[in-house]
Design a protein around this motif. Structure first.
Motif, PDB file in Angstrom:
ATOM      1  N   THR A   1     -12.134   6.263  -1.045  1.00 37.43           N
ATOM      2  CA  THR A   1     -11.203   5.283  -0.353  1.00 37.43           C
ATOM      3  C   THR A   1     -10.215   5.124  -1.497  1.00 37.43           C
ATOM      4  O   THR A   1      -9.160   4.347  -1.170  1.00 37.43           O
ATOM      5  CB  THR A   1     -11.963   4.037  -0.202  1.00 37.43           C
ATOM      6  N   ARG A   2     -10.241   5.301  -2.668  1.00 34.15           N
ATOM      7  CA  ARG A   2      -9.283   4.893  -3.925  1.00 34.15           C
ATOM      8  C   ARG A   2      -8.932   6.153  -4.396  1.00 34.15           C
ATOM      9  O   ARG A   2      -9.741   7.162  -4.594  1.00 34.15           O
ATOM     10  CB  ARG A   2      -9.929   3.991  -4.705  1.00 34.15           C
ATOM     11  N   CYS A   3      -7.529   6.085  -4.634  1.00 36.50           N
ATOM     12  CA  CYS A   3      -7.057   7.430  -5.401  1.00 36.50           C
ATOM     13  C   CYS A   3      -7.452   7.593  -6.678  1.00 36.50           C
ATOM     14  O   CYS A   3      -8.110   6.753  -7.117  1.00 36.50           O
ATOM     15  CB  CYS A   3      -5.438   7.524  -5.387  1.00 36.50           C
ATOM     16  N   LYS A   4      -7.125   8.692  -7.294  1.00 44.76           N
ATOM     17  CA  LYS A   4      -7.651   9.294  -8.526  1.00 44.76           C
ATOM     18  C   LYS A   4      -7.012   8.314  -9.711  1.00 44.76           C
ATOM     19  O   LYS A   4      -7.873   7.878 -10.389  1.00 44.76           O
ATOM     20  CB  LYS A   4      -7.452  10.513  -8.810  1.00 44.76           C
ATOM     21  N   ALA A   5      -5.950   7.957  -9.619  1.00 45.22           N
ATOM     22  CA  ALA A   5      -5.303   7.173 -10.726  1.00 45.22           C
ATOM     23  C   ALA A   5      -5.705   5.810 -10.599  1.00 45.22           C
ATOM     24  O   ALA A   5      -6.214   5.252 -11.603  1.00 45.22           O
ATOM     25  CB  ALA A   5      -3.882   7.081 -10.310  1.00 45.22           C
ATOM     26  N   CYS A   6      -6.170   5.253  -9.460  1.00 48.04           N
ATOM     27  CA  CYS A   6      -6.742   3.800  -9.328  1.00 48.04           C
ATOM     28  C   CYS A   6      -8.077   3.864  -9.905  1.00 48.04           C
ATOM     29  O   CYS A   6      -8.730   2.896 -10.512  1.00 48.04           O
ATOM     30  CB  CYS A   6      -6.405   3.423  -7.878  1.00 48.04           C
ATOM     31  N   ARG A   7      -8.679   4.988  -9.628  1.00 47.71           N
ATOM     32  CA  ARG A   7     -10.152   4.863  -9.842  1.00 47.71           C
ATOM     33  C   ARG A   7     -10.203   5.149 -11.501  1.00 47.71           C
ATOM     34  O   ARG A   7     -11.146   4.499 -12.129  1.00 47.71           O
ATOM     35  CB  ARG A   7     -11.207   6.082  -9.184  1.00 47.71           C
ATOM     36  N   ALA A   8      -9.364   5.817 -12.255  1.00 46.22           N
ATOM     37  CA  ALA A   8      -9.277   5.848 -13.466  1.00 46.22           C
ATOM     38  C   ALA A   8      -8.818   4.366 -14.281  1.00 46.22           C
ATOM     39  O   ALA A   8      -9.706   4.222 -15.146  1.00 46.22           O
ATOM     40  CB  ALA A   8      -8.210   7.070 -13.869  1.00 46.22           C
TER      41      ALA A   8
ATOM     42  N   MET B   1       0.792  -1.294   0.013  1.00 42.89           N
ATOM     43  CA  MET B   1       0.048   0.101   0.143  1.00 42.89           C
ATOM     44  C   MET B   1       0.966   1.051  -0.149  1.00 42.89           C
ATOM     45  O   MET B   1       1.844   1.276   0.603  1.00 42.89           O
ATOM     46  CB  MET B   1      -0.976  -0.007   1.213  1.00 42.89           C
ATOM     47  N   GLU B   2       0.769   2.180  -0.712  1.00 42.01           N
ATOM     48  CA  GLU B   2       1.404   3.503  -1.012  1.00 42.01           C
ATOM     49  C   GLU B   2       0.649   4.597  -0.311  1.00 42.01           C
ATOM     50  O   GLU B   2      -0.698   4.715  -0.425  1.00 42.01           O
ATOM     51  CB  GLU B   2       1.619   3.783  -2.460  1.00 42.01           C
ATOM     52  N   VAL B   3       1.501   5.446   0.277  1.00 43.94           N
ATOM     53  CA  VAL B   3       0.715   6.501   0.917  1.00 43.94           C
ATOM     54  C   VAL B   3       0.903   7.799  -0.014  1.00 43.94           C
ATOM     55  O   VAL B   3       1.928   8.127  -0.591  1.00 43.94           O
ATOM     56  CB  VAL B   3       1.650   6.680   2.383  1.00 43.94           C
ATOM     57  N   LYS B   4      -0.297   8.427  -0.089  1.00 44.48           N
ATOM     58  CA  LYS B   4      -0.397   9.402  -0.936  1.00 44.48           C
ATOM     59  C   LYS B   4      -0.990  10.788  -0.402  1.00 44.48           C
ATOM     60  O   LYS B   4      -1.744  10.333   0.532  1.00 44.48           O
ATOM     61  CB  LYS B   4      -1.194   9.143  -2.177  1.00 44.48           C
ATOM     62  N   PRO B   5      -0.804  11.718  -0.631  1.00 45.64           N
ATOM     63  CA  PRO B   5      -1.211  12.909  -0.112  1.00 45.64           C
ATOM     64  C   PRO B   5      -2.793  12.998  -0.558  1.00 45.64           C
ATOM     65  O   PRO B   5      -3.308  12.535  -1.399  1.00 45.64           O
ATOM     66  CB  PRO B   5      -0.495  14.323  -0.985  1.00 45.64           C
ATOM     67  N   HIS B   6      -3.593  13.890   0.296  1.00 44.39           N
ATOM     68  CA  HIS B   6      -5.044  14.004   0.236  1.00 44.39           C
ATOM     69  C   HIS B   6      -5.320  14.544  -1.308  1.00 44.39           C
ATOM     70  O   HIS B   6      -6.323  14.253  -1.752  1.00 44.39           O
ATOM     71  CB  HIS B   6      -5.447  14.860   1.229  1.00 44.39           C
TER      72      HIS B   6
END
Length: 126
Positions: free
Chosen positions: A21-28, A1-6
């Motif tokens: 719950t999922r980052c923008k890149a993962c959702r895309a 799991m990678e820590v990303k900024p808000h």
């Protein structure tokens, strides 16, 4: 799991922290994969294999990168992967083989010469 900024997450008012719950890149990425599965019934791996089988190039022009999945609008069957221009061209010609053949003949210099049978009425060449 990678820590990303808000800033890498979409806002979600109903979440306790206000973030999805999922980052923008993962959702895309999930959205692209879901689109391929829903619309064409193929996975990203199957699409990537088709592109590799075509040498990475559009299977019509053989010049531009293959990026758009082409399918028959009547049957839904996937035919290949095309570049943007070839995919748009087929769409603009309504995937009609007669139109496409006439366009090829036109480009080869065999333009349609209309025969007028009555005012405003033209006869198709045989």
């Amino acid at each position: 799991m990678e820590v990303k900024p808000h800033s890498e997450y979409h806002r979600k008012a109903s979440a306790s922290d206000g973030l999805n719950t999922r980052c923008k890149a993962c959702r895309a990425a999930e959205g692209r994969a879901g689109h391929l599965k829903r619309k064409y019934g193929i996975t990203e791996a199957e699409r990537d294999q088709m592109v590799a089988d075509q040498g990475g190039l559009c299977c019509l022009c053989l010049r531009a990168p293959a990026v758009h999945v082409d399918h028959c609008h009547k049957t839904g069957r996937v035919r290949g992967v095309l570049c943007f221009n070839c995919n748009a061209g087929l769409g603009l010609l309504k995937e009609n083989p007669d139109r496409i053949l006439r366009a090829a003949e036109y480009l080869e210099g065999h333009a349609w010469k209309p025969t007028i049978t009555a005012q405003g009425v033209y006869r198709q060449p045989s």
